[in-house]
Design an enzyme around this catalytic site. Structure first.
Site, PDB file in Angstrom:
ATOM      1  N   HIS A 340       0.792  -1.228   0.000  1.00 57.52           N
ATOM      2  CA  HIS A 340       0.000   0.000   0.000  1.00 57.52           C
ATOM      3  C   HIS A 340       0.819   1.269   0.000  1.00 57.52           C
ATOM      4  O   HIS A 340       0.255   2.364   0.091  1.00 57.52           O
ATOM      5  CB  HIS A 340      -0.938   0.032   1.216  1.00 57.52           C
ATOM      6  CG  HIS A 340      -2.153  -0.804   1.050  1.00 57.52           C
ATOM      7  ND1 HIS A 340      -3.318  -0.326   0.490  1.00 57.52           N
ATOM      8  CD2 HIS A 340      -2.391  -2.095   1.358  1.00 57.52           C
ATOM      9  CE1 HIS A 340      -4.219  -1.288   0.473  1.00 57.52           C
ATOM     10  NE2 HIS A 340      -3.686  -2.372   0.986  1.00 57.52           N
ATOM     11  N   LYS A 528      -8.804  14.001   3.801  1.00 60.01           N
ATOM     12  CA  LYS A 528      -7.937  12.822   3.855  1.00 60.01           C
ATOM     13  C   LYS A 528      -7.065  12.962   5.092  1.00 60.01           C
ATOM     14  O   LYS A 528      -7.034  14.025   5.712  1.00 60.01           O
ATOM     15  CB  LYS A 528      -7.074  12.731   2.594  1.00 60.01           C
ATOM     16  CG  LYS A 528      -6.388  14.075   2.219  1.00 60.01           C
ATOM     17  CD  LYS A 528      -5.620  14.021   0.915  1.00 60.01           C
ATOM     18  CE  LYS A 528      -6.485  14.101  -0.312  1.00 60.01           C
ATOM     19  NZ  LYS A 528      -6.563  12.818  -1.025  1.00 60.01           N
ATOM     20  N   ARG A 529      -6.353  11.885   5.467  1.00 57.57           N
ATOM     21  CA  ARG A 529      -5.453  12.013   6.600  1.00 57.57           C
ATOM     22  C   ARG A 529      -4.437  13.127   6.362  1.00 57.57           C
ATOM     23  O   ARG A 529      -4.051  13.392   5.226  1.00 57.57           O
ATOM     24  CB  ARG A 529      -4.731  10.689   6.860  1.00 57.57           C
ATOM     25  CG  ARG A 529      -5.604   9.662   7.554  1.00 57.57           C
ATOM     26  CD  ARG A 529      -6.129  10.142   8.897  1.00 57.57           C
ATOM     27  NE  ARG A 529      -5.072  10.225   9.875  1.00 57.57           N
ATOM     28  CZ  ARG A 529      -4.835   9.300  10.795  1.00 57.57           C
ATOM     29  NH1 ARG A 529      -5.594   8.217  10.890  1.00 57.57           N
ATOM     30  NH2 ARG A 529      -3.834   9.459  11.652  1.00 57.57           N
ATOM     31  N   LYS A 534       0.704  14.389   1.311  1.00 53.04           N
ATOM     32  CA  LYS A 534      -0.605  14.746   0.743  1.00 53.04           C
ATOM     33  C   LYS A 534      -0.722  16.257   0.500  1.00 53.04           C
ATOM     34  O   LYS A 534      -1.619  16.720  -0.176  1.00 53.04           O
ATOM     35  CB  LYS A 534      -1.728  14.238   1.647  1.00 53.04           C
ATOM     36  CG  LYS A 534      -1.860  12.707   1.650  1.00 53.04           C
ATOM     37  CD  LYS A 534      -2.927  12.262   2.635  1.00 53.04           C
ATOM     38  CE  LYS A 534      -3.080  10.748   2.735  1.00 53.04           C
ATOM     39  NZ  LYS A 534      -3.893  10.163   1.645  1.00 53.04           N
ATOM     40  N   THR A 636      -8.441   6.834  -2.694  1.00 49.60           N
ATOM     41  CA  THR A 636      -9.787   6.364  -3.008  1.00 49.60           C
ATOM     42  C   THR A 636     -10.779   7.506  -2.839  1.00 49.60           C
ATOM     43  O   THR A 636     -11.865   7.472  -3.418  1.00 49.60           O
ATOM     44  CB  THR A 636     -10.208   5.188  -2.100  1.00 49.60           C
ATOM     45  OG1 THR A 636      -9.933   5.549  -0.737  1.00 49.60           O
ATOM     46  CG2 THR A 636      -9.465   3.918  -2.456  1.00 49.60           C
ATOM     47  N   LYS A 640     -14.417   8.725  -4.947  1.00 47.64           N
ATOM     48  CA  LYS A 640     -15.726   9.079  -4.369  1.00 47.64           C
ATOM     49  C   LYS A 640     -16.186  10.426  -4.904  1.00 47.64           C
ATOM     50  O   LYS A 640     -17.369  10.621  -5.211  1.00 47.64           O
ATOM     51  CB  LYS A 640     -15.639   9.113  -2.838  1.00 47.64           C
ATOM     52  CG  LYS A 640     -15.204   7.795  -2.202  1.00 47.64           C
ATOM     53  CD  LYS A 640     -14.870   7.987  -0.708  1.00 47.64           C
ATOM     54  CE  LYS A 640     -14.065   6.823  -0.162  1.00 47.64           C
ATOM     55  NZ  LYS A 640     -13.442   7.144   1.151  1.00 47.64           N
TER      56      LYS A 640
END
Ligand SMILES: *Cc1c(COP(=O)(O)O)cnc(C)c1O
Length: 793
Positions: A340, A528-529, A534, A636, A640
């Protein structure tokens, strides 16, 4: 689908309420009604559940081992999948009950951190919907991911006792308990089975979550208690229950703690013991397990359950008396591994001493595997030096990803680009040795929860446009929407639906965050986290840049934007917490400045989680997917958004690559360096040059230490962030995630969004094409690929 018997349903609902609480229907609270409704649904599920279990018994089965299942709420999703959600809503309405309020009584089962755990939950749902023999195995943490709240802009964490008021969506199966033997003590593993309802197909699969308990007398020592040693009397009980007390709140970061390894060993040991027992009961004549591999395949969700490999070998060697060759040979047939992440700081490495603390036999077995690996490489003519990169045990540390890769029959990445990077970098030596084992399985999300349930308005409209519900069983049929791309009535209606979802979200945000936002503004959302890769910080710096532009020119020609963030930071991640504080400071500064004519607003919602996510995705105009190219394995959240008709503003990273390909670059907003460009740049990159040459960059980076209207209250958070960008300490590299490199491109991409949004129908058209091409990102497609290409079920 059976039709719902209304009268019977109401009767069951009321009698559940009366039996559980000995209260009349009229006197019961919302929570009591939620409880009674849940029990009613569980009763309806039980028959199909039993049937599905019976059918699976003698067939080939896949087992999804995952330390996390980020389930969220179950009531609404189960009603939807049973095909009775609209009817039940009507029934409740007739009884004068507001479904939304009942639904809000359910606490999220938040037994995961982020994408990895949510993926496991989507896979379970898609597996049931596709009628696959798929079983989930995990941990029943009594405390899920912490609850987040902001005080003075800082993240505070609180415990999440999600079972405190009762968990009505699982069954305790006491009689199937197992004993797990650690080096120093034993515990009882008690399974709690959660039904996984397939979409309108009568299938109910099982997610089995193990809870750790004391073996004897519930661990209560009456002698101690009698002698007034109250603490001692429960010490055994506490020690056992500690194992599954709390989920580690870390996402994409390794933390080599003993308790974490105990958790990992606990759930895989209990699972494997149970599965081996069942096999022996069914096939008592197969003493050497020669057929075991025909009935079982274990998918390891990241390295967290990889300790299952030595554990299965231990059971076969020590308890079933198989030879090493037979035990090891079997292991090489039944495990498959999903990677992952390519982030080095996230790849699990366990110290041998620590593994010894948990299971001394695991150490022997891992060493033996490492030894045999070397022998086999030697046979192939490898020199000592050539063998080095393959060592599973190095400096007393076990590389769990190497162990998994060596033993597994399949190794997969989770998006095309990610799999390419695994092959050429992260696991390159293994790819050279076993090219045939490597494959890609691009992630997906379940369209039931993330489209049908979260966005019934859009769902109903798609039904109407396609004059069919076939797309609900085959998402590629959404392609049929493309023919409406230039139908202005359709585009206007899509805008109308989006507006309705934005109004709903605005109300929710007003209620829970106390902030008013304008549904006519662009909802630009990053949820998101919180992680440096990110790049929430890049988003924040851009917002600050826009703000300074507006201060110079308050009548700047731009459509008003509301920037929405949602993210939890790992409690020990200092820099991530600093970024949260920074965004909250920017939010306070901007939202209270009347000089900018309400052109921008910033909201950081608290406690981002599955049930909040369901309200955010459908209301978004812009999906922020801005990770440094090459760092996000898949993502992911991006999928969405896409299903809900939101264009992506993002980098060529993870599954964004495939989203751009499916929906077209012209319907999204690409920016930033590619992974290849960043690799090339790496040797010479110096962010100081950008800082010195781009005034906009200098101004916003300097703001971290010079802007007097924002403050980290003397915690040095902002100085730390500033240093990380241009002045790192201890010889570290600056700006390792290339924020400054991508800044100009990011500013420009936002200008394109602003431009595009003014053409309201043109923007709706982009959304429509995104929906029409989101079929690939259904987890139904993903799970079928696992089933056909890896599991052979
Ligand atoms: C989908 C989801 C994630 C994953 O989001 P990414 O943007 O892919 O990191 C994390 N948390 C929750 C609650 C989600 O629903």
């Amino acid at each position: 689908m059976k039709k719902l018997n209304r009268k019977q349903f109401i009767e069951n609902f009321k009698s559940n309420l009366e039996q559980k609480y000995v209260k009349s229907f009229e006197d019961s609270t919302k929570f009591e009604k939620y409880h009674a409704l849940s029990e009613t649904i569980m009763d309806m599920i039980s028959k199909d559940w039993l049937e599905t279990n019976k059918k699976n018994r003698t067939e080939r089965n896949a087992f999804y081992f995952s330390a996390e299942f980020l389930i969220g709420r179950s009531l609404g999703n189960n009603l939807l999948n049973l095909g009775i959600i609209d009817e039940v809503k009507e029934i409740l309405k007739d009884l004068d009950i507001d479904f939304d309020e009942i639904e809000d009584e359910e606490d999220d089962a938040a037994l995961g951190n982020g994408g990895l755990g949510r993926l496991a939950a989507c896979f379970m749902e898609s597996g049931a919907t596709e009628g696959l023999n798929l079983h989930g195995y995990g941990v029943r943490y009594s405390q899920g991911i912490f609850k987040q709240r902001f005080e003075n802009g800082f993240q505070l964490e609180e415990g999440d006792s999600w079972v405190a008021r009762g968990d009505f969506w699982s069954l305790r199966k006491e009689s199937e308990s197992q004993i797990v033997n650690f080096r120093n003590f034993k515990v009882k593993a008690v399974p709690y089975d959660v039904p996984v309802v397939g979409y309108k197909n009568g299938v109910v699969n099982t997610l089995r979550l193990w809870q750790s308990e004391a073996i004897k007398n519930d661990g209560f020592d009456f002698q101690d208690f009698n002698d007034f040693r109250y603490d001692e009397s429960v010490s055994e009980k506490n020690r056992a229950e500690d194992i599954t007390r709390v989920l580690y709140p870390n996402d994409n970061i390794r933390q080599g703690k003993l308790l974490r390894l105990l958790q990992q060993y606990f759930f895989v040991s209990a699972s494997l013991q149970e599965i081996v027992q069942k096999y022996k009961r069914l096939y008592p004549e197969d003493k050497n397990f020669s057929q075991f591999h025909k009935y079982h395949i274990f998918q390891l969700n990241d390295t967290h359950p990889v300790i299952a490999i030595p554990e299965l070998i231990r059971i076969l060697l020590d308890e079933e008396n198989l030879s090493w060759d037979d035990a090891f040979g079997l292991a090489t047939k039944v495990f498959a591994f999903t990677n992952h992440t390519v982030l080095q700081e996230a790849l699990e490495k366990w110290n041998l001493d620590l593994i010894h603390e948990v299971s001394p036999r695991a150490v022997d077995i891992i060493k033996e595997i490492d030894k045999r690996l070397l022998e086999s490489l030697q046979e192939k003519g490898y020199s000592l030096e050539e063998m080095e990169p393959y060592r599973i045990v190095k400096n007393e540390m076990v590389e769990m990803a190497f162990l998994a890769t060596y033993v597994s029959t399949s190794i997969n990445g989770v998006a095309e680009l990610h799999t390419i990077i695994l092959k050429k970098e992260t696991l390159n030596q293994w790819f050279k040795l076993y090219p045939e084992k490597f494959n890609n399985k691009t992630n997906g999300v379940t369209p039931r929860r993330w489209l049908q349930y979260s966005n019934p308005q859009l769902t109903a409209y798609i039904d109407k446009l396609l004059k069919s519900e076939d797309w609900k069983h085959d998402m590629t049929k959404l392609k049929g929407l493309e023919k409406f791309a230039d139908d202005v009535k359709v585009l206007d209606k899509l805008n109308e639906i989006k507006f309705e979802k934005k109004v709903q979200l605005a109300k929710y945000i007003k209620k829970y965050e106390g902030i008013e936002i304008d549904p006519n503004s662009i909802f630009d959302i990053q949820i998101k986290r919180l992680h440096e890769y990110k790049r929430q910080l890049l988003n924040a710096l851009h917002i600050l840049h826009l703000y300074y532009e507006l201060k110079v020119n308050p009548s700047l020609d731009m459509h008003p934007v509301t920037f929405i963030f949602g993210a939890k930071a790992a409690p020990g991640y200092f820099r991530a917490k600093g970024i949260i504080k920074f965004i909250n400071e920017i939010s306070k500064l901007i939202n209270n400045d009347s000089e900018i004519n309400g052109k921008i607003k910033v909201v950081f919602i608290q406690n981002y989680r599955v049930s909040y996510a369901e309200k955010l995705f459908p209301a978004a105009d812009v999906s922020e997917q801005i990770s440094t190219a090459g760092k996000e394995a898949s993502g992911t959240g991006n999928m969405k958004f896409m299903m809900n008709g939101t264009p992506t503003l993002g980098t060529m990273d993870g599954a964004n690559v495939e989203i751009f390909r499916e929906a077209g670059l012209e319907n999204n907003f690409l920016f930033g360096r590619t992974e290849e460009e960043i690799n090339e740049l790496a040797y010479t990159y110096n962010p100081i040059n950008i800082y010195n040459s781009d005034e906009r960059v200098k101004k916003v980076v300097d703001a971290l230490i010079k802007e007097e209207r924002i403050s980290d209250e003397g915690t040095n958070h902002f100085l730390d962030i500033y240093n990380s960008l241009i002045d790192p300490k201890d010889g570290n590299r600056a700006d390792v995630y290339y924020l400054l490199e991508d800044f100009a491109s990011y500013v420009e991409a936002h200008k394109r969004v602003d431009e595009a949004y003014r053409d309201r129908r043109g923007y709706a058209r982009k959304g429509l094409i995104n929906i029409a091409n989101s079929g690939l990102f259904s987890s139904d497609r993903t799970i079928k690929q696992y089933a056909e290409e890896i599991w052979k079920i």
